[in-house]
Design an enzyme around this catalytic site. Structure first.
Site, short mmCIF file in Angstrom:
data_model
loop_
_atom_site.label_atom_id
_atom_site.label_comp_id
_atom_site.label_asym_id
_atom_site.label_seq_id
_atom_site.Cartn_x
_atom_site.Cartn_y
_atom_site.Cartn_z
N GLU A 147 0.83 -1.20 0.00
CA GLU A 147 0.00 0.00 0.00
C GLU A 147 0.87 1.26 0.00
OE1 GLU A 147 -3.12 0.09 -0.42
OE2 GLU A 147 -3.71 -1.99 -0.07
N HIS B 78 -1.40 -5.78 1.39
CA HIS B 78 -2.63 -6.57 1.26
C HIS B 78 -2.36 -7.82 0.42
CE1 HIS B 78 -5.65 -3.38 2.57
NE2 HIS B 78 -6.04 -4.49 3.18
N CYS C 73 -7.64 -2.53 8.31
CA CYS C 73 -6.34 -2.51 7.63
C CYS C 73 -5.83 -1.07 7.49
CB CYS C 73 -6.44 -3.18 6.26
SG CYS C 73 -6.71 -4.96 6.33
#
Length: 213
Positions: A78, A165, A141
């Site tokens: 991310e 992820h 998350c």
């Protein structure tokens, strides 16, 4: 170098979380770095509290949190986390914050300071589907990614931190037609390669990794 890597327990009606199972599988030493593993609850606030407790205990150089993103085709580091909890479903203790800032005194967003493009390149070069993601969602998350980067910004300025992820594994998509999955072995390999890239790259590489929309 010490690397703290965290994985969530199962949530949303699933009996397994590939993030946690993959974390359990990776070596405890990668490119000379000591890898410390931590299970965290899929619960707002408590997940962050557990990570901060571990940071205080072991003083890591790197913190990487791993979460499940069902529907994705590859392993996705991310880029950014936003200061917003907006839970579509309840967490594992029934909490469902909607449109609530994670930290009132935090920035609107924090960017990962991990070499995310180098991580993607290391995975792709070794046959693991991977790409940069530009949204970590608004569930636990994103909450954890933002919260850890907030702590790094406020208290632990020498720590590098970010979030990855991972897709479903095949057993999770048996009754989910047309939903992508990845073997747990490939997910674990992707995480190992990501840590390798972090150890070997103090700064990220310059290469295309963006998206049109």
């Amino acid at each position: 170098m010490k690397v703290l890597i965290t994985g969530f327990d199962p949530f949303g009606g699933e009996s397994i979380n590939p993030a946690l199972e993959a974390v359990k599988m990776i070596p405890e030493n990668i490119e000379g770095a000591q890898v410390i593993k931590l299970e965290i609850p899929t619960v707002f606030r408590k997940s962050l509290e557990k990570i901060e407790e571990k940071i205080e205990e072991i003083n890591p150089d790197v913190v990487i949190s791993i979460g499940q993103a069902g529907g994705r085709f590859g392993v996705t580091p991310e880029r950014v986390a936003i200061n917003m909890d907006d839970a579509r479903i309840e967490d594992n203790e029934g909490n469902q914050p909607i449109d609530i800032s994670i930290y009132e005194d935090g920035e609107s967003a924090y960017f990962s300071n991990l070499p995310i493009k180098a991580m993607v390149k290391e995975m792709v070069d070794n046959g693991i589907p991977a790409s940069v993601s530009n949204t970590a969602g608004t569930f636990v998350c994103n909450h954890v990614m933002y919260g850890v980067l907030y702590l790094v910004n406020k208290k632990y300025k020498n720590i590098r931190a970010g979030f990855i992820h991972v897709p479903y594994i095949p057993t999770q998509v048996v009754n989910k037609p047309n939903t992508p999955s990845m073997s747990i072995n490939d997910i674990a390999k992707g995480l190992e390669l990501s840590i390798k890239a972090i150890v070997l790259n103090d700064n990220d590489i310059k290469t295309v990794g963006g998206a049109v929309c």
